[in-house]
Design a protein around this motif. Structure first.
Motif, PDB file in Angstrom:
ATOM      1  N   UNK A  22      16.518 -24.495   3.175  1.00 58.97           N
ATOM      2  CA  UNK A  22      17.273 -23.237   3.083  1.00 58.97           C
ATOM      3  C   UNK A  22      18.417 -23.351   2.070  1.00 58.97           C
ATOM      4  N   UNK A  23      19.112 -24.483   2.085  1.00 57.55           N
ATOM      5  CA  UNK A  23      20.213 -24.708   1.138  1.00 57.55           C
ATOM      6  C   UNK A  23      19.672 -24.725  -0.288  1.00 57.55           C
ATOM      7  N   UNK A  24      18.549 -25.393  -0.527  1.00 57.85           N
ATOM      8  CA  UNK A  24      17.953 -25.420  -1.866  1.00 57.85           C
ATOM      9  C   UNK A  24      17.542 -24.023  -2.318  1.00 57.85           C
ATOM     10  N   UNK A  25      16.993 -23.229  -1.393  1.00 58.48           N
ATOM     11  CA  UNK A  25      16.602 -21.857  -1.728  1.00 58.48           C
ATOM     12  C   UNK A  25      17.821 -21.015  -2.097  1.00 58.48           C
ATOM     13  N   UNK A  26      18.901 -21.152  -1.301  1.00 51.03           N
ATOM     14  CA  UNK A  26      20.118 -20.384  -1.580  1.00 51.03           C
ATOM     15  C   UNK A  26      20.755 -20.821  -2.898  1.00 51.03           C
ATOM     16  N   UNK A  27      20.736 -22.133  -3.177  1.00 47.37           N
ATOM     17  CA  UNK A  27      21.286 -22.614  -4.449  1.00 47.37           C
ATOM     18  C   UNK A  27      20.487 -22.073  -5.625  1.00 47.37           C
TER      19      UNK A  27
END
Length: 131
Positions: A33-38
């Motif tokens: 999720x963090x990678x997607x948001x970044x």
């Protein structure tokens, strides 16, 4: 007695393994999720940079001057005269600062928009009454 203790240890190890797996699985999901948001943030920043570059290109003075000369007859643009600009002190005051007429008893009267104490020069009060 030894068998019961062995079963308790095996059960607690299995529970610890299940909890550890669940935590690892949740952590992997959060990392994805963090990678997607970044990636979304990077895309938005790139879009903002592209729009700023676009705006800089579109507002170049020499480009605008060419457009004004090209469409001069249709637009009928004229340079701004210095008398068309107003200083902040020349602007009308906010409504809450407008002085009110006082009635004989000392009470403030209701504001009459036609007989307002502010003169802006855009509307003649005599014409506004007739409309």
């Amino acid at each position: 007695m030894l068998r019961t203790f062995d079963f308790l240890l095996i059960g607690s190890m299995a529970a610890a393994a299940a909890v550890t797996y669940q935590i690892k699985h949740d952590t992997d999901n959060k990392a994805a999720e963090v990678r997607r948001l970044e990636a979304e943030i990077k895309l938005e920043k790139d879009t903002i940079d592209l729009l700023r570059a676009d705006r800089a290109l579109l507002t170049q003075p020499n480009r605008l001057d060419r457009l004004v000369k090209t469409y001069e007859t249709e637009l009928q643009l004229q340079p701004t005269a210095p008398t068309q600009l107003a200083r902040p002190v020349e602007l009308p005051m906010p409504k809450d600062q407008v002085p009110q007429k006082e009635v004989a008893e000392g009470k403030k009267a209701e504001s009459d928009p036609v007989k307002d104490l502010i003169t802006t020069g855009s509307v003649n009060p005599a014409e506004a009454v007739n409309d």
